[in-house]
Design an enzyme around this catalytic site. Structure first.
Site, PDB file in Angstrom:
ATOM      1  N   LYS A 158      -0.480   4.770   4.594  1.00 33.05           N
ATOM      2  CA  LYS A 158      -1.344   3.713   5.414  1.00 33.05           C
ATOM      3  C   LYS A 158      -0.726   3.680   6.755  1.00 33.05           C
ATOM      4  O   LYS A 158       0.495   3.279   6.878  1.00 33.05           O
ATOM      5  CB  LYS A 158      -1.471   2.414   4.627  1.00 33.05           C
ATOM      6  CG  LYS A 158      -2.360   1.614   5.083  1.00 33.05           C
ATOM      7  CD  LYS A 158      -2.674   0.578   4.383  1.00 33.05           C
ATOM      8  CE  LYS A 158      -3.772  -0.493   4.952  1.00 33.05           C
ATOM      9  NZ  LYS A 158      -4.990   0.066   5.501  1.00 33.05           N
ATOM     10  N   HIS A 208       0.795  -1.156   0.152  1.00 35.50           N
ATOM     11  CA  HIS A 208       0.075  -0.228   0.097  1.00 35.50           C
ATOM     12  C   HIS A 208       0.884   1.196   0.002  1.00 35.50           C
ATOM     13  O   HIS A 208       2.085   1.312   0.192  1.00 35.50           O
ATOM     14  CB  HIS A 208      -0.866  -0.076   1.177  1.00 35.50           C
ATOM     15  CG  HIS A 208      -1.883  -0.911   1.089  1.00 35.50           C
ATOM     16  ND1 HIS A 208      -1.854  -2.025   1.497  1.00 35.50           N
ATOM     17  CD2 HIS A 208      -3.226  -0.693   0.618  1.00 35.50           C
ATOM     18  CE1 HIS A 208      -3.205  -2.845   1.303  1.00 35.50           C
ATOM     19  NE2 HIS A 208      -3.992  -1.863   0.739  1.00 35.50           N
TER      20      HIS A 208
HETATM   21  N1  LIG Z   1     -12.744  -0.894   3.370  1.00 38.67           N
HETATM   22  C1  LIG Z   1     -12.072  -0.461   1.984  1.00 38.67           C
HETATM   23  O1  LIG Z   1     -12.356  -0.911   0.878  1.00 38.67           O
HETATM   24  C2  LIG Z   1     -10.985   0.316   2.320  1.00 38.67           C
HETATM   25  C3  LIG Z   1     -10.699   1.142   1.234  1.00 38.67           C
HETATM   26  C4  LIG Z   1      -9.862   2.134   1.410  1.00 38.67           C
HETATM   27  C5  LIG Z   1      -9.287   2.486   2.658  1.00 38.67           C
HETATM   28  N2  LIG Z   1      -9.841   1.722   3.825  1.00 38.67           N
HETATM   29  C6  LIG Z   1      -9.581   2.261   4.851  1.00 38.67           C
HETATM   30  O2  LIG Z   1     -10.372   3.554   5.081  1.00 38.67           O
HETATM   31  C7  LIG Z   1      -9.555   4.224   6.117  1.00 38.67           C
HETATM   32  C8  LIG Z   1      -9.446   5.698   5.787  1.00 38.67           C
HETATM   33  O3  LIG Z   1      -8.546   5.684   4.635  1.00 38.67           O
HETATM   34  P1  LIG Z   1      -8.066   7.005   3.651  1.00 38.67           P
HETATM   35  O4  LIG Z   1      -6.915   6.546   2.998  1.00 38.67           O
HETATM   36  O5  LIG Z   1      -9.157   7.611   3.128  1.00 38.67           O
HETATM   37  O6  LIG Z   1      -7.255   7.836   4.961  1.00 38.67           O
HETATM   38  P2  LIG Z   1      -7.567   9.463   5.313  1.00 38.67           P
HETATM   39  O7  LIG Z   1      -6.229   9.426   6.335  1.00 38.67           O
HETATM   40  O8  LIG Z   1      -6.975  10.011   4.161  1.00 38.67           O
HETATM   41  O9  LIG Z   1      -8.841   9.830   5.724  1.00 38.67           O
HETATM   42  C9  LIG Z   1      -9.223   9.659   6.976  1.00 38.67           C
HETATM   43  C10 LIG Z   1     -10.287  10.816   7.151  1.00 38.67           C
HETATM   44  O10 LIG Z   1     -10.896  10.718   8.306  1.00 38.67           O
HETATM   45  C11 LIG Z   1     -10.937  11.832   9.078  1.00 38.67           C
HETATM   46  N3  LIG Z   1     -11.495  11.759  10.422  1.00 38.67           N
HETATM   47  C12 LIG Z   1     -10.553  11.379  11.402  1.00 38.67           C
HETATM   48  N4  LIG Z   1     -11.433  11.305  12.546  1.00 38.67           N
HETATM   49  C13 LIG Z   1     -12.389  11.687  12.225  1.00 38.67           C
HETATM   50  C14 LIG Z   1     -13.684  11.956  13.113  1.00 38.67           C
HETATM   51  N5  LIG Z   1     -13.495  11.864  14.363  1.00 38.67           N
HETATM   52  N6  LIG Z   1     -14.652  12.569  12.438  1.00 38.67           N
HETATM   53  C15 LIG Z   1     -14.622  12.545  11.267  1.00 38.67           C
HETATM   54  N7  LIG Z   1     -13.723  12.521  10.467  1.00 38.67           N
HETATM   55  C16 LIG Z   1     -12.510  12.062  10.866  1.00 38.67           C
HETATM   56  C17 LIG Z   1      -9.548  12.597   8.856  1.00 38.67           C
HETATM   57  O11 LIG Z   1      -9.550  14.019   9.105  1.00 38.67           O
HETATM   58  C18 LIG Z   1      -9.434  12.184   7.286  1.00 38.67           C
HETATM   59  O12 LIG Z   1      -9.969  13.122   6.483  1.00 38.67           O
HETATM   60  C19 LIG Z   1      -8.418   3.556   6.663  1.00 38.67           C
HETATM   61  O13 LIG Z   1      -8.800   2.733   7.702  1.00 38.67           O
HETATM   62  C20 LIG Z   1      -8.192   2.878   5.314  1.00 38.67           C
HETATM   63  O14 LIG Z   1      -7.698   1.419   5.749  1.00 38.67           O
HETATM   64  C21 LIG Z   1     -10.840   0.948   3.320  1.00 38.67           C
HETATM   65  O1  LIG Z   2      -5.500   2.517   1.063  1.00 39.64           O
HETATM   66  C1  LIG Z   2      -6.018   1.866   2.185  1.00 39.64           C
HETATM   67  O2  LIG Z   2      -5.743   2.154   3.489  1.00 39.64           O
HETATM   68  C2  LIG Z   2      -6.678   0.804   2.075  1.00 39.64           C
HETATM   69  N1  LIG Z   2      -7.052  -0.025   2.933  1.00 39.64           N
HETATM   70  C3  LIG Z   2      -7.888  -1.089   2.863  1.00 39.64           C
HETATM   71  C4  LIG Z   2      -7.235  -2.176   3.609  1.00 39.64           C
HETATM   72  O3  LIG Z   2      -6.677  -1.960   4.853  1.00 39.64           O
HETATM   73  O4  LIG Z   2      -6.960  -3.529   2.972  1.00 39.64           O
HETATM   74  C5  LIG Z   2      -8.314  -1.645   1.523  1.00 39.64           C
HETATM   75  C6  LIG Z   2      -7.337  -1.012   0.679  1.00 39.64           C
HETATM   76  C7  LIG Z   2      -6.785   0.225   0.564  1.00 39.64           C
END
Ligand SMILES: NC(=O)c1ccc[n+]([C@@H]2O[C@H](COP(=O)([O-])OP(=O)(O)OC[C@H]3O[C@@H](n4cnc5c(N)ncnc54)[C@H](O)[C@@H]3O)[C@@H](O)[C@H]2O)c1
Ligand SMILES: O=C(O)C1=N[C@H](C(=O)O)CCC1
Length: 269
Positions: free
Chosen positions: A162, A158
């Site tokens: 991350k 990633h």
């Molecule tokens: N399940 C999936 O398919 C998938 C895909 C991508 C990312 N993710 C996960 O999603 C999460 C976010 O990823 P990202 O790359 O967008 O991260 P990022 O750091 O770019 O965004 C996170 C956002 O959440 C905000 N935030 C933090 N605390 C908060 C609160 N109390 N209230 C409101 N907003 C708040 C932050 O200010 C930030 O803007 C991570 O845990 C990542 O692993 C999951």
């Molecule tokens: O960008 C990330 O953070 C992602 N988080 C998810 C994970 O933890 O698997 C999905 C892929 C991107």
């Protein structure tokens, strides 16, 4: 015609939040009715479209979840574990479906989400893409078919921002592999080797995490035997796949009875 379902995006300024604001505001099947950020964030009070550098969307960024969810049927949440756990109770109060993409949750966080799901519809997956959810099913099947002479290793890559490892996806794949083998992941997971580790223990499932650059997400499940390897791979090149899955989950969840669901339920896999 009745109004389209109203969706709130939590963590609107994040990498996933921005994707979701764009997707939901352009969707013919849903309306963006709220955008949330953490208290003190400089987007709070601004129109979310303008904060993203585009045209106004008529949706101010708020730091008040209950106010933002007042007109919503669902909230999509890709933020951080503490934020997600706190939002779960509020989403239940607001009777909004809570779609959770946040990863890095502890066992305690998951127990608290399960408690919230007694009163709310929660859909959570470490990866919301169709491709990864298919890969999870394939991993279970291959692990069922191959015995412990095949060592299972999960390698994920990633972007450099991350914060959690192994990724949520890697853990989903590990759970599926363990299930296929009929064992509990906690008992066989090797998470991080360093130094004189000794030879690999047969039956263990190894995890390796690579972080760098702008990689969206890559996962390999390696079944390494003697004289051959089977490698299952998913490569994400666009975060839109996660956002599309999350919106699909939100629409699927509306009107469903309280409980804990995942993307397998949504996709019917
Ligand atoms: N399940 C999936 O398919 C998938 C895909 C991508 C990312 N993710 C996960 O999603 C999460 C976010 O990823 P990202 O790359 O967008 O991260 P990022 O750091 O770019 O965004 C996170 C956002 O959440 C905000 N935030 C933090 N605390 C908060 C609160 N109390 N209230 C409101 N907003 C708040 C932050 O200010 C930030 O803007 C991570 O845990 C990542 O692993 C999951
Ligand atoms: O960008 C990330 O953070 C992602 N988080 C998810 C994970 O933890 O698997 C999905 C892929 C991107």
């Amino acid at each position: 015609m009745s109004e389209l379902p109203g969706i709130v995006v939590n963590g609107a300024s994040g990498r996933m939040g921005r994707m979701l604001v764009k997707l939901v505001s352009e969707s013919p099947a849903a309306r963006l009715v709220g955008a949330l950020e953490r208290p003190g964030h400089d987007w709070v009070g601004q129109d979310v479209g303008e904060a993203m550098g585009g045209a106004a969307l008529g949706v101010p960024v708020s730091d008040d979840p209950l106010e933002a969810m007042a007109k919503a049927q669902a909230v999509i949440d890709f933020t951080a574990p503490a934020a997600t756990v706190a939002l779960a109770d509020l989403a239940a109060q607001a009777r909004a479906v809570h779609v959770i993409g946040t990863t890095g949750l502890t066992d305690d966080d998951i127990t608290r989400l399960a408690a919230a799901a007694r009163h709310a519809t929660i859909i959570r997956a470490g990866n919301m893409s169709l491709g990864v959810n298919l890969l999870v099913q394939l991993t279970r099947k291959v692990a069922e078919a191959l015995d412990e002479a095949f060592d299972i290793e999960i390698v994920e890559t990633h972007h450099k921002h991350k914060v959690d490892a192994p990724s949520g996806t890697a853990l989903m794949l590990g759970e599926a592999a363990a299930e296929g083998r009929g064992v509990e992941l906690d008992r066989v997971a090797d998470r991080g080797r360093d130094g004189i580790t000794g030879a690999r223990t047969e039956g263990h499932i190894g995890f390796s995490a690579i972080r760098g650059g702008d990689v969206v997400g890559e996962h390999d499940v390696i079944f390494a035997g003697t004289g051959e390897r089977v490698i299952l791979r998913h490569v994400a090149t666009d975060r839109a796949i996660f956002a599309r899955g999350a919106l699909k989950a939100a629409l699927w969840g509306i009107g469903r009875k309280p409980g804990s669901y995942d993307m397998m339920d949504v996709l019917g896999l």
